[in-house]
Design a protein around this motif. Sequence first.
Motif, PDB file in Angstrom:
ATOM      1  N   SER A  87       0.826  -1.214   0.000  1.00  0.00           N
ATOM      2  CA  SER A  87       0.000   0.000   0.000  1.00  0.00           C
ATOM      3  C   SER A  87       0.855   1.256   0.000  1.00  0.00           C
ATOM      4  CB  SER A  87      -0.915   0.008   1.225  1.00  0.00           C
ATOM      5  OG  SER A  87      -0.149   0.119   2.404  1.00  0.00           O
ATOM      6  N   LEU A  88       0.215   2.353  -0.342  1.00  0.00           N
ATOM      7  CA  LEU A  88       0.872   3.650  -0.271  1.00  0.00           C
ATOM      8  C   LEU A  88      -0.146   4.715   0.084  1.00  0.00           C
ATOM      9  CD1 LEU A  88       1.692   5.122  -3.765  1.00  0.00           C
ATOM     10  CD2 LEU A  88       0.347   3.083  -3.507  1.00  0.00           C
ATOM     11  N   LYS A  89       0.355   5.789   0.683  1.00  0.00           N
ATOM     12  CA  LYS A  89      -0.502   6.914   1.061  1.00  0.00           C
ATOM     13  C   LYS A  89      -0.151   8.112   0.192  1.00  0.00           C
ATOM     14  CE  LYS A  89      -1.394   5.794   5.886  1.00  0.00           C
ATOM     15  NZ  LYS A  89      -2.819   5.940   6.031  1.00  0.00           N
ATOM     16  N   VAL A  90      -1.205   8.786  -0.259  1.00  0.00           N
ATOM     17  CA  VAL A  90      -1.044   9.970  -1.089  1.00  0.00           C
ATOM     18  C   VAL A  90      -1.747  11.128  -0.390  1.00  0.00           C
ATOM     19  CG1 VAL A  90      -1.543  11.034  -3.319  1.00  0.00           C
ATOM     20  CG2 VAL A  90      -0.967   8.595  -3.210  1.00  0.00           C
ATOM     21  N   GLU A  91      -1.013  12.206  -0.156  1.00  0.00           N
ATOM     22  CA  GLU A  91      -1.606  13.421   0.395  1.00  0.00           C
ATOM     23  C   GLU A  91      -2.067  14.295  -0.756  1.00  0.00           C
ATOM     24  OE1 GLU A  91      -0.212  16.481   3.732  1.00  0.00           O
ATOM     25  OE2 GLU A  91       0.937  16.658   1.869  1.00  0.00           O
ATOM     26  N   VAL A  92      -3.266  14.837  -0.624  1.00  0.00           N
ATOM     27  CA  VAL A  92      -3.785  15.758  -1.634  1.00  0.00           C
ATOM     28  C   VAL A  92      -4.129  17.071  -0.953  1.00  0.00           C
ATOM     29  CG1 VAL A  92      -5.569  16.189  -3.363  1.00  0.00           C
ATOM     30  CG2 VAL A  92      -4.694  13.863  -3.034  1.00  0.00           C
ATOM     31  N   GLU A  93      -3.629  18.153  -1.521  1.00  0.00           N
ATOM     32  CA  GLU A  93      -3.960  19.484  -1.055  1.00  0.00           C
ATOM     33  C   GLU A  93      -4.709  20.204  -2.162  1.00  0.00           C
ATOM     34  OE1 GLU A  93      -0.426  20.764   1.900  1.00  0.00           O
ATOM     35  OE2 GLU A  93       0.119  20.656  -0.217  1.00  0.00           O
ATOM     36  N   VAL A  94      -5.700  20.991  -1.775  1.00  0.00           N
ATOM     37  CA  VAL A  94      -6.470  21.776  -2.732  1.00  0.00           C
ATOM     38  C   VAL A  94      -6.272  23.240  -2.388  1.00  0.00           C
ATOM     39  CG1 VAL A  94      -8.741  22.242  -3.728  1.00  0.00           C
ATOM     40  CG2 VAL A  94      -8.178  19.936  -2.924  1.00  0.00           C
ATOM     41  N   PHE A  95      -5.796  23.998  -3.361  1.00  0.00           N
ATOM     42  CA  PHE A  95      -5.576  25.428  -3.193  1.00  0.00           C
ATOM     43  C   PHE A  95      -6.611  26.176  -4.013  1.00  0.00           C
ATOM     44  CE2 PHE A  95      -1.574  23.318  -2.511  1.00  0.00           C
ATOM     45  CZ  PHE A  95      -1.073  23.932  -1.380  1.00  0.00           C
ATOM     46  N   VAL A  96      -7.098  27.281  -3.478  1.00  0.00           N
ATOM     47  CA  VAL A  96      -8.072  28.110  -4.188  1.00  0.00           C
ATOM     48  C   VAL A  96      -7.409  29.451  -4.497  1.00  0.00           C
ATOM     49  CG1 VAL A  96      -9.139  28.989  -2.059  1.00  0.00           C
ATOM     50  CG2 VAL A  96     -10.431  29.033  -4.190  1.00  0.00           C
ATOM     51  N   GLU A  97      -7.656  29.929  -5.710  1.00  0.00           N
ATOM     52  CA  GLU A  97      -7.159  31.257  -6.059  1.00  0.00           C
ATOM     53  C   GLU A  97      -8.240  32.027  -6.804  1.00  0.00           C
ATOM     54  OE1 GLU A  97      -4.426  31.081  -9.904  1.00  0.00           O
ATOM     55  OE2 GLU A  97      -3.751  29.631  -8.393  1.00  0.00           O
ATOM     56  N   ALA A 107      -7.212  25.290   0.826  1.00  0.00           N
ATOM     57  CA  ALA A 107      -8.608  25.190   1.234  1.00  0.00           C
ATOM     58  C   ALA A 107      -8.941  23.823   1.818  1.00  0.00           C
ATOM     59  CB  ALA A 107      -9.524  25.486   0.049  1.00  0.00           C
ATOM     60  N   ILE A 108      -8.348  22.755   1.278  1.00  0.00           N
ATOM     61  CA  ILE A 108      -8.680  21.387   1.696  1.00  0.00           C
ATOM     62  C   ILE A 108      -7.401  20.559   1.691  1.00  0.00           C
ATOM     63  CG2 ILE A 108     -10.122  19.348   1.244  1.00  0.00           C
ATOM     64  CD1 ILE A 108     -11.837  21.127  -0.603  1.00  0.00           C
ATOM     65  N   SER A 109      -7.317  19.606   2.614  1.00  0.00           N
ATOM     66  CA  SER A 109      -6.228  18.624   2.572  1.00  0.00           C
ATOM     67  C   SER A 109      -6.758  17.291   3.069  1.00  0.00           C
ATOM     68  CB  SER A 109      -5.029  19.077   3.412  1.00  0.00           C
ATOM     69  OG  SER A 109      -5.400  19.222   4.757  1.00  0.00           O
ATOM     70  N   GLY A 110      -6.167  16.233   2.569  1.00  0.00           N
ATOM     71  CA  GLY A 110      -6.562  14.894   2.983  1.00  0.00           C
ATOM     72  C   GLY A 110      -5.572  13.860   2.492  1.00  0.00           C
ATOM     73  N   THR A 111      -5.687  12.665   3.034  1.00  0.00           N
ATOM     74  CA  THR A 111      -4.794  11.573   2.661  1.00  0.00           C
ATOM     75  C   THR A 111      -5.612  10.380   2.199  1.00  0.00           C
ATOM     76  OG1 THR A 111      -3.248  12.329   4.354  1.00  0.00           O
ATOM     77  CG2 THR A 111      -2.877  10.124   3.462  1.00  0.00           C
ATOM     78  N   PHE A 112      -5.156   9.743   1.148  1.00  0.00           N
ATOM     79  CA  PHE A 112      -5.826   8.586   0.560  1.00  0.00           C
ATOM     80  C   PHE A 112      -4.861   7.409   0.559  1.00  0.00           C
ATOM     81  CE2 PHE A 112      -7.926  12.301  -0.872  1.00  0.00           C
ATOM     82  CZ  PHE A 112      -9.255  11.957  -1.057  1.00  0.00           C
ATOM     83  N   THR A 113      -5.361   6.235   0.910  1.00  0.00           N
ATOM     84  CA  THR A 113      -4.544   5.018   0.919  1.00  0.00           C
ATOM     85  C   THR A 113      -4.956   4.138  -0.245  1.00  0.00           C
ATOM     86  OG1 THR A 113      -4.362   5.120   3.321  1.00  0.00           O
ATOM     87  CG2 THR A 113      -3.817   3.010   2.281  1.00  0.00           C
ATOM     88  N   PHE A 114      -3.954   3.640  -0.958  1.00  0.00           N
ATOM     89  CA  PHE A 114      -4.158   2.770  -2.112  1.00  0.00           C
ATOM     90  C   PHE A 114      -3.447   1.448  -1.892  1.00  0.00           C
ATOM     91  CE2 PHE A 114      -4.953   6.920  -3.627  1.00  0.00           C
ATOM     92  CZ  PHE A 114      -5.903   6.780  -4.618  1.00  0.00           C
ATOM     93  N   VAL A 115      -3.960   0.400  -2.524  1.00  0.00           N
ATOM     94  CA  VAL A 115      -3.312  -0.898  -2.537  1.00  0.00           C
ATOM     95  C   VAL A 115      -3.026  -1.254  -3.983  1.00  0.00           C
ATOM     96  CG1 VAL A 115      -3.651  -3.377  -2.121  1.00  0.00           C
ATOM     97  CG2 VAL A 115      -4.284  -1.733  -0.378  1.00  0.00           C
ATOM     98  N   ALA A 116      -1.823  -1.763  -4.225  1.00  0.00           N
ATOM     99  CA  ALA A 116      -1.466  -2.256  -5.556  1.00  0.00           C
ATOM    100  C   ALA A 116      -2.067  -3.650  -5.720  1.00  0.00           C
ATOM    101  CB  ALA A 116       0.049  -2.310  -5.717  1.00  0.00           C
ATOM    102  N   ILE A 117      -2.662  -3.895  -6.888  1.00  0.00           N
ATOM    103  CA  ILE A 117      -3.308  -5.189  -7.126  1.00  0.00           C
ATOM    104  C   ILE A 117      -2.845  -5.796  -8.443  1.00  0.00           C
ATOM    105  CG2 ILE A 117      -5.367  -4.670  -5.755  1.00  0.00           C
ATOM    106  CD1 ILE A 117      -6.805  -4.030  -8.448  1.00  0.00           C
ATOM    107  N   ASP A 118      -3.019  -7.107  -8.544  1.00  0.00           N
ATOM    108  CA  ASP A 118      -2.709  -7.808  -9.793  1.00  0.00           C
ATOM    109  C   ASP A 118      -3.975  -7.922 -10.640  1.00  0.00           C
ATOM    110  OD1 ASP A 118      -4.196  -9.927  -8.733  1.00  0.00           O
ATOM    111  OD2 ASP A 118      -2.444 -11.144  -8.270  1.00  0.00           O
ATOM    112  N   GLU A 119      -3.884  -8.673 -11.732  1.00  0.00           N
ATOM    113  CA  GLU A 119      -5.026  -8.816 -12.646  1.00  0.00           C
ATOM    114  C   GLU A 119      -6.200  -9.560 -12.006  1.00  0.00           C
ATOM    115  OE1 GLU A 119      -1.985 -11.887 -13.068  1.00  0.00           O
ATOM    116  OE2 GLU A 119      -1.878  -9.754 -13.507  1.00  0.00           O
TER     117      GLU A 119
END
Length: 128
Positions: A87-97, A107-119
């Motif tokens: 698995s890996l974690k990805v941080e996402v930030e959202v900026f408003v202009e 404006a917003i921040s959060g973290t998402f966890t993903f798992v690598a999968i096979d076919e």
Amino acid sequence: MSYKEKVVSSETRIFKAVFPNTVNHYDTLFGGTAMQLMDEVAFITATRFTKMRTVTVSSDKIDFKQPIPHGTIIELVGRVVHVGNTSLKVEVEVFVEQMYLDHREKAISGTFTFVAIDENKKPVVIEI
């Protein structure tokens, strides 16, 4: 490529204009729309980092710090912040202009966890 180089090269930036069809009755971006865009950016970031099939398994604490009014531009930035075995974690930030001003803020921040999968949709080891 080193781990640090992979993190840097997989950083993902997407810009969107906030149009009236994406806002709520308060004239600000729907929270669900923001979360959908964040998950998309996180998915692209995870895929660019791993070069593997990945799926979202969780989203962690999403903080809505500022409302995002229609008629603004948002930038979503995704970065890999942690890599485990499958698995890996990805941080996402959202900026408003503002479109016509020199002002930008997170404006917003959060973290998402993903798992690598096979076919067969089974977890697989992420090669770094």
